[in-house]
Design an enzyme around this catalytic site. Structure first.
Site, PDB file in Angstrom:
ATOM      1  N   PRO A   1     -44.517 -12.763 -20.949  1.00  0.00           N
ATOM      2  CA  PRO A   1     -43.557 -13.427 -20.053  1.00  0.00           C
ATOM      3  C   PRO A   1     -43.294 -12.589 -18.798  1.00  0.00           C
ATOM      4  O   PRO A   1     -43.848 -11.501 -18.644  1.00  0.00           O
ATOM      5  CB  PRO A   1     -42.310 -13.487 -20.920  1.00  0.00           C
ATOM      6  CG  PRO A   1     -42.364 -12.211 -21.693  1.00  0.00           C
ATOM      7  CD  PRO A   1     -43.814 -11.903 -21.919  1.00  0.00           C
ATOM      8  N   TRP A   2     -42.388 -13.093 -17.947  1.00  0.00           N
ATOM      9  CA  TRP A   2     -42.150 -12.437 -16.653  1.00  0.00           C
ATOM     10  C   TRP A   2     -40.949 -11.497 -16.656  1.00  0.00           C
ATOM     11  O   TRP A   2     -40.689 -10.845 -15.655  1.00  0.00           O
ATOM     12  CB  TRP A   2     -41.965 -13.481 -15.549  1.00  0.00           C
ATOM     13  CG  TRP A   2     -41.045 -14.621 -15.918  1.00  0.00           C
ATOM     14  CD1 TRP A   2     -41.416 -15.873 -16.309  1.00  0.00           C
ATOM     15  CD2 TRP A   2     -39.615 -14.612 -15.961  1.00  0.00           C
ATOM     16  NE1 TRP A   2     -40.314 -16.641 -16.597  1.00  0.00           N
ATOM     17  CE2 TRP A   2     -39.192 -15.900 -16.381  1.00  0.00           C
ATOM     18  CE3 TRP A   2     -38.642 -13.652 -15.683  1.00  0.00           C
ATOM     19  CZ2 TRP A   2     -37.847 -16.232 -16.536  1.00  0.00           C
ATOM     20  CZ3 TRP A   2     -37.301 -13.982 -15.848  1.00  0.00           C
ATOM     21  CH2 TRP A   2     -36.919 -15.259 -16.267  1.00  0.00           C
TER      22      TRP A   2
ATOM     23  N   LYS B   1     -53.159 -12.525 -20.933  1.00  0.00           N
ATOM     24  CA  LYS B   1     -52.738 -13.302 -19.758  1.00  0.00           C
ATOM     25  C   LYS B   1     -51.283 -12.969 -19.448  1.00  0.00           C
ATOM     26  O   LYS B   1     -50.392 -13.251 -20.246  1.00  0.00           O
ATOM     27  CB  LYS B   1     -52.830 -14.803 -20.038  1.00  0.00           C
ATOM     28  CG  LYS B   1     -52.564 -15.618 -18.797  1.00  0.00           C
ATOM     29  CD  LYS B   1     -52.295 -17.082 -19.108  1.00  0.00           C
ATOM     30  CE  LYS B   1     -50.819 -17.390 -19.194  1.00  0.00           C
ATOM     31  NZ  LYS B   1     -50.057 -17.101 -17.980  1.00  0.00           N
ATOM     32  N   PRO B   2     -51.028 -12.363 -18.274  1.00  0.00           N
ATOM     33  CA  PRO B   2     -49.624 -12.127 -17.902  1.00  0.00           C
ATOM     34  C   PRO B   2     -48.993 -13.401 -17.350  1.00  0.00           C
ATOM     35  O   PRO B   2     -49.698 -14.372 -17.061  1.00  0.00           O
ATOM     36  CB  PRO B   2     -49.737 -11.068 -16.795  1.00  0.00           C
ATOM     37  CG  PRO B   2     -51.116 -11.192 -16.233  1.00  0.00           C
ATOM     38  CD  PRO B   2     -51.984 -11.860 -17.283  1.00  0.00           C
TER      39      PRO B   2
ATOM     40  N   SER C   1     -41.007 -18.243 -24.321  1.00  0.00           N
ATOM     41  CA  SER C   1     -39.956 -19.167 -24.762  1.00  0.00           C
ATOM     42  C   SER C   1     -40.324 -19.816 -26.105  1.00  0.00           C
ATOM     43  O   SER C   1     -41.503 -19.911 -26.462  1.00  0.00           O
ATOM     44  CB  SER C   1     -39.755 -20.254 -23.716  1.00  0.00           C
ATOM     45  OG  SER C   1     -40.945 -21.010 -23.600  1.00  0.00           O
TER      46      SER C   1
ATOM     47  N   THR D   1     -42.757 -22.848 -25.602  1.00  0.00           N
ATOM     48  CA  THR D   1     -44.178 -22.507 -25.483  1.00  0.00           C
ATOM     49  C   THR D   1     -44.707 -21.952 -26.803  1.00  0.00           C
ATOM     50  O   THR D   1     -45.852 -22.205 -27.176  1.00  0.00           O
ATOM     51  CB  THR D   1     -44.395 -21.489 -24.338  1.00  0.00           C
ATOM     52  OG1 THR D   1     -43.764 -21.985 -23.166  1.00  0.00           O
ATOM     53  CG2 THR D   1     -45.861 -21.271 -24.049  1.00  0.00           C
TER      54      THR D   1
ATOM     55  N   GLU E   1     -42.870 -13.799 -30.388  1.00  0.00           N
ATOM     56  CA  GLU E   1     -41.573 -13.184 -30.034  1.00  0.00           C
ATOM     57  C   GLU E   1     -40.924 -14.123 -29.033  1.00  0.00           C
ATOM     58  O   GLU E   1     -41.326 -14.177 -27.873  1.00  0.00           O
ATOM     59  CB  GLU E   1     -41.792 -11.798 -29.418  1.00  0.00           C
ATOM     60  CG  GLU E   1     -42.436 -10.794 -30.363  1.00  0.00           C
ATOM     61  CD  GLU E   1     -41.556 -10.413 -31.533  1.00  0.00           C
ATOM     62  OE1 GLU E   1     -40.331 -10.683 -31.490  1.00  0.00           O
ATOM     63  OE2 GLU E   1     -42.095  -9.882 -32.514  1.00  0.00           O
TER      64      GLU E   1
ATOM     65  N   CYS F   1     -34.249 -11.327 -23.612  1.00  0.00           N
ATOM     66  CA  CYS F   1     -34.173 -12.178 -24.799  1.00  0.00           C
ATOM     67  C   CYS F   1     -33.078 -11.729 -25.760  1.00  0.00           C
ATOM     68  O   CYS F   1     -32.605 -12.512 -26.574  1.00  0.00           O
ATOM     69  CB  CYS F   1     -35.521 -12.199 -25.496  1.00  0.00           C
ATOM     70  SG  CYS F   1     -36.163 -10.545 -25.755  1.00  0.00           S
TER      71      CYS F   1
ATOM     72  N   GLU G   1     -30.731 -20.993 -23.897  1.00  0.00           N
ATOM     73  CA  GLU G   1     -30.984 -19.738 -23.184  1.00  0.00           C
ATOM     74  C   GLU G   1     -30.819 -20.005 -21.696  1.00  0.00           C
ATOM     75  O   GLU G   1     -31.571 -20.795 -21.132  1.00  0.00           O
ATOM     76  CB  GLU G   1     -32.449 -19.337 -23.408  1.00  0.00           C
ATOM     77  CG  GLU G   1     -32.653 -18.220 -24.354  1.00  0.00           C
ATOM     78  CD  GLU G   1     -34.057 -17.639 -24.235  1.00  0.00           C
ATOM     79  OE1 GLU G   1     -35.029 -18.398 -24.122  1.00  0.00           O
ATOM     80  OE2 GLU G   1     -34.162 -16.417 -24.287  1.00  0.00           O
TER      81      GLU G   1
HETATM   82  P1  NAD Z   1     -42.759 -19.063 -21.076  1.00  0.00           P
HETATM   83  O1  NAD Z   1     -42.830 -19.497 -22.489  1.00  0.00           O
HETATM   84  O2  NAD Z   1     -42.502 -20.071 -20.043  1.00  0.00           O
HETATM   85  O3  NAD Z   1     -44.115 -18.345 -20.648  1.00  0.00           O
HETATM   86  C1  NAD Z   1     -44.610 -17.211 -21.342  1.00  0.00           C
HETATM   87  C2  NAD Z   1     -46.096 -17.103 -21.092  1.00  0.00           C
HETATM   88  O4  NAD Z   1     -46.754 -18.223 -21.686  1.00  0.00           O
HETATM   89  C3  NAD Z   1     -46.510 -17.117 -19.620  1.00  0.00           C
HETATM   90  O5  NAD Z   1     -47.573 -16.214 -19.433  1.00  0.00           O
HETATM   91  C4  NAD Z   1     -46.962 -18.559 -19.424  1.00  0.00           C
HETATM   92  O6  NAD Z   1     -47.861 -18.720 -18.349  1.00  0.00           O
HETATM   93  C5  NAD Z   1     -47.630 -18.831 -20.754  1.00  0.00           C
HETATM   94  N1  NAD Z   1     -47.762 -20.245 -21.104  1.00  0.00           N
HETATM   95  C6  NAD Z   1     -46.996 -21.298 -20.711  1.00  0.00           C
HETATM   96  N2  NAD Z   1     -47.422 -22.439 -21.291  1.00  0.00           N
HETATM   97  C7  NAD Z   1     -48.476 -22.100 -22.080  1.00  0.00           C
HETATM   98  C8  NAD Z   1     -49.336 -22.840 -22.954  1.00  0.00           C
HETATM   99  N3  NAD Z   1     -49.202 -24.165 -23.117  1.00  0.00           N
HETATM  100  N4  NAD Z   1     -50.303 -22.179 -23.606  1.00  0.00           N
HETATM  101  C9  NAD Z   1     -50.459 -20.844 -23.468  1.00  0.00           C
HETATM  102  N5  NAD Z   1     -49.679 -20.081 -22.641  1.00  0.00           N
HETATM  103  C10 NAD Z   1     -48.692 -20.710 -21.961  1.00  0.00           C
HETATM  104  O7  NAD Z   1     -41.685 -17.875 -21.053  1.00  0.00           O
HETATM  105  P2  NAD Z   1     -41.130 -17.111 -19.767  1.00  0.00           P
HETATM  106  O8  NAD Z   1     -40.210 -18.052 -19.046  1.00  0.00           O
HETATM  107  O9  NAD Z   1     -42.261 -16.478 -19.026  1.00  0.00           O
HETATM  108  O10 NAD Z   1     -40.299 -15.903 -20.415  1.00  0.00           O
HETATM  109  C11 NAD Z   1     -38.976 -16.015 -20.801  1.00  0.00           C
HETATM  110  C12 NAD Z   1     -38.898 -16.307 -22.285  1.00  0.00           C
HETATM  111  O11 NAD Z   1     -39.481 -15.212 -23.009  1.00  0.00           O
HETATM  112  C13 NAD Z   1     -37.485 -16.401 -22.790  1.00  0.00           C
HETATM  113  O12 NAD Z   1     -37.393 -17.474 -23.699  1.00  0.00           O
HETATM  114  C14 NAD Z   1     -37.262 -15.072 -23.525  1.00  0.00           C
HETATM  115  O13 NAD Z   1     -36.276 -15.112 -24.518  1.00  0.00           O
HETATM  116  C15 NAD Z   1     -38.614 -14.827 -24.076  1.00  0.00           C
HETATM  117  N6  NAD Z   1     -38.792 -13.395 -24.401  1.00  0.00           N
HETATM  118  C16 NAD Z   1     -38.765 -13.025 -25.717  1.00  0.00           C
HETATM  119  C17 NAD Z   1     -38.891 -11.677 -26.063  1.00  0.00           C
HETATM  120  C18 NAD Z   1     -38.861 -11.241 -27.505  1.00  0.00           C
HETATM  121  O14 NAD Z   1     -39.146 -10.078 -27.774  1.00  0.00           O
HETATM  122  N7  NAD Z   1     -38.545 -12.122 -28.450  1.00  0.00           N
HETATM  123  C19 NAD Z   1     -39.054 -10.712 -25.068  1.00  0.00           C
HETATM  124  C20 NAD Z   1     -39.082 -11.135 -23.746  1.00  0.00           C
HETATM  125  C21 NAD Z   1     -38.955 -12.491 -23.420  1.00  0.00           C
END
Ligand code: NAD
Length: 489
Positions: free
Chosen positions: A146-147, A171-172, A224, A227, A245, A279, A375
């Site tokens: 995630p970002w 993939k970042p 998230s 996802t 996670e 998170c 969230e």
């Molecule tokens: P996101 O789920 O939108 O995206 C995460 C990653 O998944 C990105 O690289 C995105 O491009 C990729 N992605 C999106 N759709 C996809 C698909 N269909 N198939 C494969 N990859 C896909 O999350 P975000 O908005 O980047 O990050 C914030 C979220 O991350 C929050 O929900 C936060 O709680 C969570 N987070 C959790 C932890 C933990 O340790 N549990 C740590 C950090 C962040």
């Protein structure tokens, strides 16, 4: 303007281009390559080739290579911390003192703990056979990050995966790829083999190609919950291992006997670190009736002192949100709360340019309001009351998430009872947020499956094999009669 390439098989691949925005100004400052499913395929081929040699190294050899890599990363601390601040809008206070040094420590931890890895000692569990266990690498691990903590989340996956003998295709997040790319370049410069760490930048197409690639044995995802569900779906036809996670909505329980000054400071750090884009952030603050007013007053007073501004200014406490999309989302939750009649305390001024949002306290919204249930991922905690310990536990557990929680009390029995009853993967008592390389982090319920950090994470990236050896030399074993012939023949 610098163009950041993908790293595939040790090559810098510059195809495609997407703008990268500085969240503190809203302006483009770099571009990054835009990958496709074909790039994922090339990366997997490179990873497979690299893994067969890497996985065959002794633990000591792998450990040494990773230790050298950690030293190289540490030598680049200034560059990486500045780049993370520029790309993700994090303050340099945070990147210099936490994101980068913690990432270096994570690499060192996994480089050392792999040498402690063992199967159970051989023994005769069944007469006539000696058994032992091996822990094998999985092969190629697909990782998606995630970002909010771009480099740290990449390290939480890459370090245990490599220590366990795997290669990685990662993939970042599309808007924050830069430190992950530099991480992979530094790995090459430090002597890690080409193809061991592959970074394919891009969006959903790249992520889904990783999840469905037949030669990737495991998907390690942080992001998230929405996802995460899609990723589990994509991984299931091939029964790939997944660690997820996911999101969180951490409760922060302040009991009447708590040190209110400590709790107010803890809430400040818990709710606003990384502009609340964490998170484990303390997003649902519940306070016992007797101290509710005193806590809210002190927490508000401190929140009004939080300095929001230029991430590169040493006096700044929190920077912008990471993107325009995130800013719109956070604003939307606060607007909705206002319309529902919730009291909104806006705590500071913010710069007019960039994706800034001020610390904002939502006072006593209904438990089923979206701002309490979802969230928000911004500096927007809710503060609500409770009367009894039982009610506090019920309110805290009243969420599909289960990542982290904290308990504020000076009563040791209360701390023990409540931490046992809370359904979250990490519980802090009288603090909120700290994690360490040696101990696991991961969710209950819809916050995920599997663990990051610690030897538990190392185990996620290995597969257990039972080897059972006949020690009798008998051509016909005494139990074979169950299928052929008679007993005792
Ligand atoms: P996101 O789920 O939108 O995206 C995460 C990653 O998944 C990105 O690289 C995105 O491009 C990729 N992605 C999106 N759709 C996809 C698909 N269909 N198939 C494969 N990859 C896909 O999350 P975000 O908005 O980047 O990050 C914030 C979220 O991350 C929050 O929900 C936060 O709680 C969570 N987070 C959790 C932890 C933990 O340790 N549990 C740590 C950090 C962040």
């Amino acid at each position: 303007m610098t163009h950041y390439p993908m790293i595939i098989g040790g090559d810098r691949v510059t195809t495609g281009s997407e703008d990268v925005i500085n969240p503190a100004t809203g302006k483009v400052f770099a571009t990054v390559a835009l990958g496709t499913a074909a790039d994922v395929d090339r990366a997997v081929t490179a990873a497979k080739a690299a893994q067969s040699e890497w996985g065959a190294l002794s633990y000591g050899e792998r450990s040494l290579a990773l230790m050298k890599f950690a030293d190289a990363l540490e030598a680049h601390t200034e560059e990486l911390a500045n780049l993370e601040s520029l790309n993700a809008g994090k303050t340099t206070k945070l990147t210099f003192n936490s994101d980068i040094p913690v990432s270096v420590d994570n690499v060192r931890y996994f480089a050392s703990v792999v040498r402690r890895q063992e199967g159970i000692a051989g023994s005769e569990y069944l007469g006539g056979y000696t058994s032992f266990l091996r822990r094998e690498p999985i092969g190629v691990v697909g990782a998606i990050t995630p970002w909010n903590y771009p480099m740290m989340m990449a390290v939480w996956k890459i370090a245990p995966a490599l220590a366990a003998g795997n290669a990685v295709v990662l993939k970042p997040a599309p808007n924050t790829p830069l430190t992950t790319i530099r991480f992979a370049e530094i790995a090459l410069e430090a002597g890690l083999p080409a193809g061991l760490i592959n970074i394919v930048t891009g969006s959903v197409e790249v992520g889904e190609a990783i999840c469905s690639h037949p030669d990737i044995g495991m998907i390690s995802f942080t992001g998230s919950t929405r996802t995460g569900k899609r990723i589990a779906e994509l991984a299931s036809p091939m029964i790939k291992r997944v660690t997820l996670e996911l999101g969180g909505k951490a409760p922060f329980l302040v009991f009447a006997d708590a040190d209110i000054e400590a709790a107010a400071h803890g809430a400040l750090i818990g709710a606003y670190t990384n502009s609340g884009q964490d998170c484990t952030a303390a997003t649902r603050i519940y306070v016992q009736d007797e101290v509710y007013d005193a806590f809210l007053e002190r927490f508000t007073e401190l929140s009004k002192q939080v300095v929001v501004g230029d991430p590169f200014d040493a006096g700044t406490d929190i920077g912008p949100l990471s993107s325009q999309t995130q800013l719109n989302k956070v604003k939307g939750y606060v607007e909705e709360a206002k319309q529902q009649g919730v009291e909104v305390i806006t705590c500071s001024e913010v710069p007019s340019e960039g994706f800034f949002f001020p610390p904002t306290i939502l006072v006593d919204p209904p438990q089923d309001a979206p701002c309490v249930c979802d969230e928000i991922f911004g500096p927007v905690p809710t503060v609500k009351r409770f009367s009894t310990e039982e009610e506090a536990i019920q309110l805290a557990n009243d969420t599909p998430y289960g990542l982290a929680a904290s308990v504020w009390t000076l009563n040791v029995q209360c701390a023990m009872r409540v931490s046992a009853a809370l359904q979250f993967g990490t519980i802090w008592v009288n603090d909120h947020l700290p994690l360490v390389s040696e101990l696991p982090h991961g969710g209950f319920k819809q916050s995920g499956v599997g663990k990051d950090l610690s030897h538990y994470a190392l185990e996620e990236y290995t597969i257990v094999k039972h080897v059972m050896i006949d020690i009798t030399g008998d051509q016909r074993k005494d139990w074979h009669f169950v299928t052929f012939g008679k007993e005792g023949e």
